[in-house]
Scaffold this active site. Structure first.
Site, PDB file in Angstrom:
ATOM      1  N   GLU A   1       1.032  -1.285  -0.100  1.00 15.64           N
ATOM      2  CA  GLU A   1      -0.072   0.015  -0.068  1.00 15.64           C
ATOM      3  C   GLU A   1       0.956   1.343  -0.070  1.00 15.64           C
ATOM      4  O   GLU A   1       1.881   1.235   0.582  1.00 15.64           O
ATOM      5  CB  GLU A   1      -0.862   0.010   1.340  1.00 15.64           C
ATOM      6  CG  GLU A   1      -1.965  -1.079   1.290  1.00 15.64           C
ATOM      7  CD  GLU A   1      -2.858  -1.375   2.307  1.00 15.64           C
ATOM      8  OE1 GLU A   1      -3.966  -1.695   2.208  1.00 15.64           O
ATOM      9  OE2 GLU A   1      -2.300  -1.249   3.518  1.00 15.64           O
TER      10      GLU A   1
ATOM     11  N   CYS B   1       4.003   8.408   0.034  1.00 18.62           N
ATOM     12  CA  CYS B   1       4.546   7.573   1.403  1.00 18.62           C
ATOM     13  C   CYS B   1       4.535   6.195   0.671  1.00 18.62           C
ATOM     14  O   CYS B   1       3.662   5.522   0.354  1.00 18.62           O
ATOM     15  CB  CYS B   1       3.533   7.484   2.294  1.00 18.62           C
ATOM     16  SG  CYS B   1       4.016   6.721   3.805  1.00 18.62           S
TER      17      CYS B   1
ATOM     18  N   CYS C   1       7.377  -6.050   8.815  1.00 18.30           N
ATOM     19  CA  CYS C   1       8.346  -5.515   9.421  1.00 18.30           C
ATOM     20  C   CYS C   1       8.781  -6.526  10.561  1.00 18.30           C
ATOM     21  O   CYS C   1       8.185  -7.216  11.134  1.00 18.30           O
ATOM     22  CB  CYS C   1       7.921  -4.346  10.092  1.00 18.30           C
ATOM     23  SG  CYS C   1       9.260  -3.153  10.806  1.00 18.30           S
TER      24      CYS C   1
ATOM     25  N   CYS D   1       7.025  -2.937  16.901  1.00 20.69           N
ATOM     26  CA  CYS D   1       6.856  -1.954  17.645  1.00 20.69           C
ATOM     27  C   CYS D   1       5.502  -2.178  18.028  1.00 20.69           C
ATOM     28  O   CYS D   1       4.491  -2.539  17.141  1.00 20.69           O
ATOM     29  CB  CYS D   1       6.693  -0.575  16.633  1.00 20.69           C
ATOM     30  SG  CYS D   1       8.499  -0.032  16.444  1.00 20.69           S
TER      31      CYS D   1
ATOM     32  N   CYS E   1       2.089  -0.431  16.324  1.00 22.20           N
ATOM     33  CA  CYS E   1       2.117  -0.592  14.755  1.00 22.20           C
ATOM     34  C   CYS E   1       1.405  -1.607  14.241  1.00 22.20           C
ATOM     35  O   CYS E   1       1.762  -2.772  14.512  1.00 22.20           O
ATOM     36  CB  CYS E   1       3.606  -0.345  14.268  1.00 22.20           C
ATOM     37  SG  CYS E   1       3.387   0.042  12.599  1.00 22.20           S
TER      38      CYS E   1
ATOM     39  N   GLY F   1       7.286  -1.355   6.790  1.00 22.44           N
ATOM     40  CA  GLY F   1       8.630  -1.796   7.058  1.00 22.44           C
ATOM     41  C   GLY F   1       9.645  -0.749   7.563  1.00 22.44           C
ATOM     42  O   GLY F   1       9.273   0.536   7.748  1.00 22.44           O
ATOM     43  N   GLU F   2      10.731  -1.164   7.801  1.00 19.65           N
ATOM     44  CA  GLU F   2      11.864  -0.437   8.225  1.00 19.65           C
ATOM     45  C   GLU F   2      12.998  -0.240   7.110  1.00 19.65           C
ATOM     46  O   GLU F   2      13.687  -1.100   6.705  1.00 19.65           O
ATOM     47  CB  GLU F   2      12.533  -0.968   9.587  1.00 19.65           C
ATOM     48  CG  GLU F   2      13.875  -0.547  10.056  1.00 19.65           C
ATOM     49  CD  GLU F   2      13.755   1.219  10.361  1.00 19.65           C
ATOM     50  OE1 GLU F   2      12.900   1.515  10.806  1.00 19.65           O
ATOM     51  OE2 GLU F   2      14.774   1.612   9.902  1.00 19.65           O
TER      52      GLU F   2
ATOM     53  N   SER G   1      12.287   7.713   7.240  1.00 18.49           N
ATOM     54  CA  SER G   1      11.838   7.235   8.593  1.00 18.49           C
ATOM     55  C   SER G   1      12.282   6.019   9.192  1.00 18.49           C
ATOM     56  O   SER G   1      12.350   5.225   8.596  1.00 18.49           O
ATOM     57  CB  SER G   1      10.441   7.580   8.581  1.00 18.49           C
ATOM     58  OG  SER G   1      10.040   7.673   9.978  1.00 18.49           O
TER      59      SER G   1
ATOM     60  N   SER H   1      11.817   7.677  14.605  1.00 12.55           N
ATOM     61  CA  SER H   1      10.698   7.637  15.487  1.00 12.55           C
ATOM     62  C   SER H   1      11.162   7.187  16.871  1.00 12.55           C
ATOM     63  O   SER H   1      11.747   6.308  17.289  1.00 12.55           O
ATOM     64  CB  SER H   1      10.016   6.477  15.048  1.00 12.55           C
ATOM     65  OG  SER H   1       9.551   6.547  13.695  1.00 12.55           O
ATOM     66  N   LEU H   2      10.923   8.082  17.725  1.00  5.93           N
ATOM     67  CA  LEU H   2      11.310   8.123  19.306  1.00  5.93           C
ATOM     68  C   LEU H   2      10.234   7.657  20.099  1.00  5.93           C
ATOM     69  O   LEU H   2      10.656   6.779  20.616  1.00  5.93           O
ATOM     70  CB  LEU H   2      11.683   9.749  19.513  1.00  5.93           C
ATOM     71  CG  LEU H   2      13.023   9.884  20.524  1.00  5.93           C
ATOM     72  CD1 LEU H   2      14.160   9.468  20.066  1.00  5.93           C
ATOM     73  CD2 LEU H   2      13.113  11.579  20.527  1.00  5.93           C
ATOM     74  N   ASN H   3       9.310   8.270  19.989  1.00  9.39           N
ATOM     75  CA  ASN H   3       7.970   7.871  20.653  1.00  9.39           C
ATOM     76  C   ASN H   3       7.921   7.648  22.268  1.00  9.39           C
ATOM     77  O   ASN H   3       6.738   7.238  22.566  1.00  9.39           O
ATOM     78  CB  ASN H   3       7.483   6.519  19.849  1.00  9.39           C
ATOM     79  CG  ASN H   3       7.400   6.990  18.462  1.00  9.39           C
ATOM     80  OD1 ASN H   3       7.081   7.675  18.052  1.00  9.39           O
ATOM     81  ND2 ASN H   3       7.546   5.467  17.789  1.00  9.39           N
TER      82      ASN H   3
ATOM     83  N   ASN I   1      -3.276   6.658  15.643  1.00 10.63           N
ATOM     84  CA  ASN I   1      -4.134   6.427  14.851  1.00 10.63           C
ATOM     85  C   ASN I   1      -4.567   4.947  15.212  1.00 10.63           C
ATOM     86  O   ASN I   1      -3.786   3.986  15.265  1.00 10.63           O
ATOM     87  CB  ASN I   1      -3.950   6.124  13.499  1.00 10.63           C
ATOM     88  CG  ASN I   1      -3.336   7.497  12.628  1.00 10.63           C
ATOM     89  OD1 ASN I   1      -4.227   8.558  12.898  1.00 10.63           O
ATOM     90  ND2 ASN I   1      -2.418   7.477  11.915  1.00 10.63           N
TER      91      ASN I   1
ATOM     92  N   CYS J   1      -0.603   6.786   9.328  1.00 10.53           N
ATOM     93  CA  CYS J   1       0.711   6.409   9.887  1.00 10.53           C
ATOM     94  C   CYS J   1       0.288   5.136  10.510  1.00 10.53           C
ATOM     95  O   CYS J   1      -0.751   5.031  11.705  1.00 10.53           O
ATOM     96  CB  CYS J   1       1.252   7.234  10.819  1.00 10.53           C
ATOM     97  SG  CYS J   1       1.800   8.839   9.795  1.00 10.53           S
TER      98      CYS J   1
HETATM   99  N1  SAH Z   1       9.764   1.907  10.275  1.00 11.23           N
HETATM  100  C1  SAH Z   1       9.749   3.475  10.070  1.00 11.23           C
HETATM  101  C2  SAH Z   1       8.914   3.950   9.121  1.00 11.23           C
HETATM  102  C3  SAH Z   1       7.553   3.213   9.140  1.00 11.23           C
HETATM  103  S1  SAH Z   1       6.501   4.093  10.405  1.00 11.23           S
HETATM  104  C4  SAH Z   1       9.743   4.127  11.332  1.00 11.23           C
HETATM  105  O1  SAH Z   1       9.434   3.687  12.292  1.00 11.23           O
HETATM  106  O2  SAH Z   1       9.904   5.221  11.468  1.00 11.23           O
HETATM  107  C5  SAH Z   1       6.127   5.901  10.244  1.00 11.23           C
HETATM  108  C6  SAH Z   1       5.927   6.376  11.339  1.00 11.23           C
HETATM  109  O3  SAH Z   1       4.418   6.000  11.812  1.00 11.23           O
HETATM  110  C7  SAH Z   1       6.770   6.113  12.638  1.00 11.23           C
HETATM  111  O4  SAH Z   1       7.013   7.425  13.060  1.00 11.23           O
HETATM  112  C8  SAH Z   1       5.822   5.413  13.432  1.00 11.23           C
HETATM  113  O5  SAH Z   1       6.004   5.808  14.755  1.00 11.23           O
HETATM  114  C9  SAH Z   1       4.618   5.992  13.325  1.00 11.23           C
HETATM  115  N2  SAH Z   1       3.370   5.124  13.688  1.00 11.23           N
HETATM  116  C10 SAH Z   1       3.354   3.777  13.689  1.00 11.23           C
HETATM  117  N3  SAH Z   1       1.947   3.352  13.991  1.00 11.23           N
HETATM  118  C11 SAH Z   1       1.331   4.438  14.321  1.00 11.23           C
HETATM  119  C12 SAH Z   1       0.031   4.788  14.339  1.00 11.23           C
HETATM  120  N4  SAH Z   1      -0.948   3.793  14.657  1.00 11.23           N
HETATM  121  N5  SAH Z   1      -0.342   6.038  14.505  1.00 11.23           N
HETATM  122  C13 SAH Z   1       0.273   7.186  14.298  1.00 11.23           C
HETATM  123  N6  SAH Z   1       1.594   6.827  13.950  1.00 11.23           N
HETATM  124  C14 SAH Z   1       2.137   5.585  13.937  1.00 11.23           C
END
Ligand code: SAH
Length: 342
Positions: free
Chosen positions: A90, A103, A110, A114, A117, A158-159, A190, A211-213, A287, A330
């Site tokens: 997608e 995107c 992946c 996480c 995700c 994916g990463e 990213s 992606s710190l989170n 999301n 995302c």
């Molecule tokens: N693997 C890479 C790129 C894919 S995710 C990465 O982790 O950066 C792209 C972004 O979407 C990341 O910042 C991730 O933390 C965020 N993301 C993942 N799941 C999400 C969700 N359910 N809602 C909002 N952002 C999300």
């Protein structure tokens, strides 16, 4: 025989020279494909006939098939692209003021796992080839002829840095002046923070988003198991020590999850963690999806978090996800794989 889209300009040049042909032919060839969209050697009339015949024995052009197109209320379009292994990737096109951002995905599933995700829940299926990654762009490009894709973000499934070799090929073709000719400023990779991979692409190959989170080691490891291998401390030190960035900044993404990492205390921990680091911070309200237990934070919590960062003079914005209504936001890509598992 190989897919033409797996090759950089330099590789092509070597191949063309080996065929005993002048190297400017490689330039004509690359431009024919990427600038004029000619995907048939026999139609490249500026090339000698014999060369066209030889090339068609070396290469074929295969792009993924667009099998599904879903329009979001916000103007975004999600494309389902069928690969020749039967997998579907997608890809989301997001029109915003003055730009059209695409995107794209780098893997099916992946390995990073996480917790929040959807793609992480699928597990790893396989890497996409360079041709399959570039193919997303080329397929969408030929579909939306009236709009120019201006920006590319590797934020789909994916990463990207876990598929480093193919990513490098793709970045090369994307930026090649004879290829897609994008400035690195319009390309964002990213990552969860795979530092070894990052060292090989930063800083002039792409903009970097990490992606710190979470703002503490314990909280991050809980959400992102990869943090055991690449801890926050190392990631922040890496960014702090980046040299020759000019005006470029690394972006930190922070997905805000209700009751998990969205409190004022979390915001303050983040300001302490990033004190003095030249960066931008993107806050992404979570999301939700049927496949994860986490929830979208309250708007007030997001605003308060945002204000705390602004007060400490961080460059920060709240990034509203696009295409959420069509499962294209995302972290929502790949839900169809989980639907099939159910
Ligand atoms: N693997 C890479 C790129 C894919 S995710 C990465 O982790 O950066 C792209 C972004 O979407 C990341 O910042 C991730 O933390 C965020 N993301 C993942 N799941 C999400 C969700 N359910 N809602 C909002 N952002 C999300």
């Amino acid at each position: 025989m190989d897919n033409f889209f797996n090759h950089t300009f330099t590789e092509l040049q070597t191949i063309v020279e080996k065929l005993g042909v002048k190297s400017y032919r490689a330039k004509q060839l690359f431009q024919g494909v990427y600038k004029r969209g000619v995907l048939d050697f026999h139609a490249m009339e500026n090339l000698p006939k014999a060369l066209r015949a030889t090339l068609s024995e070396e290469f074929f052009f295969v792009l993924p098939d667009v099998t599904e197109i879903v329009h979001s209320e916000d103007g975004s379009i999600k494309f389902g692209l069928l690969l020749d292994t039967g997998h579907v990737v997608e890809t989301v096109l997001m029109p915003e003021k003055g730009r059209n951002t695409l995107c794209i995905s780098t893997q099916i599933g992946c390995k990073m796992a996480c917790q929040f995700c959807v793609t992480g829940q699928i597990g790893f299926v396989r890497d996409l080839s360079a041709a399959e990654i570039i193919g997303q762009l080329m397929a969408v490009k030929s579909y939306v002829r009236n709009r120019r894709i201006t920006n590319i973000v590797f934020m789909g499934m994916g990463e990207p840095l876990d598929n480093l070799e193919n990513l490098a090929t793709v970045l090369d073709v994307i930026q090649d002046p004879f290829g897609l000719d994008f400035s690195y400023r319009r390309v964002t990779v990213s990552t969860v923070g795979l530092l070894d991979g990052l060292r090989s692409i930063a800083p002039k190959k792409a903009q970097i988003a990490i992606s710190l989170n979470a703002a503490t080691e314990a909280a991050r490891t809980e959400l992102m198991p990869i943090s055991r291998i690449y801890p926050l401390r190392d990631i922040v030190a890496y960014v702090r020590n980046l040299k020759n960035l000019g005006r470029q900044r690394v972006t930190f993404e922070y997905v805000m999850i209700k009751g998990v990492n969205d409190s004022p205390e979390d915001a303050r921990a983040l300001t302490r963690l990033l004190a003095g680091v030249r960066c931008k911070i993107n806050l992404i309200p979570y999301n939700s999806s049927p496949y994860t237990k986490f929830q979208t934070p309250d708007e007030e919590a997001v605003n308060q978090f945002h204000r705390i960062l602004l007060k400490e003079h961080f460059t920060t914005l709240v990034r509203e996800s696009h295409a959420r209504d069509i499962g294209g936001g995302c972290g929502q890509l790949g839900m169809k794989y989980l639907e099939e598992k159910r």
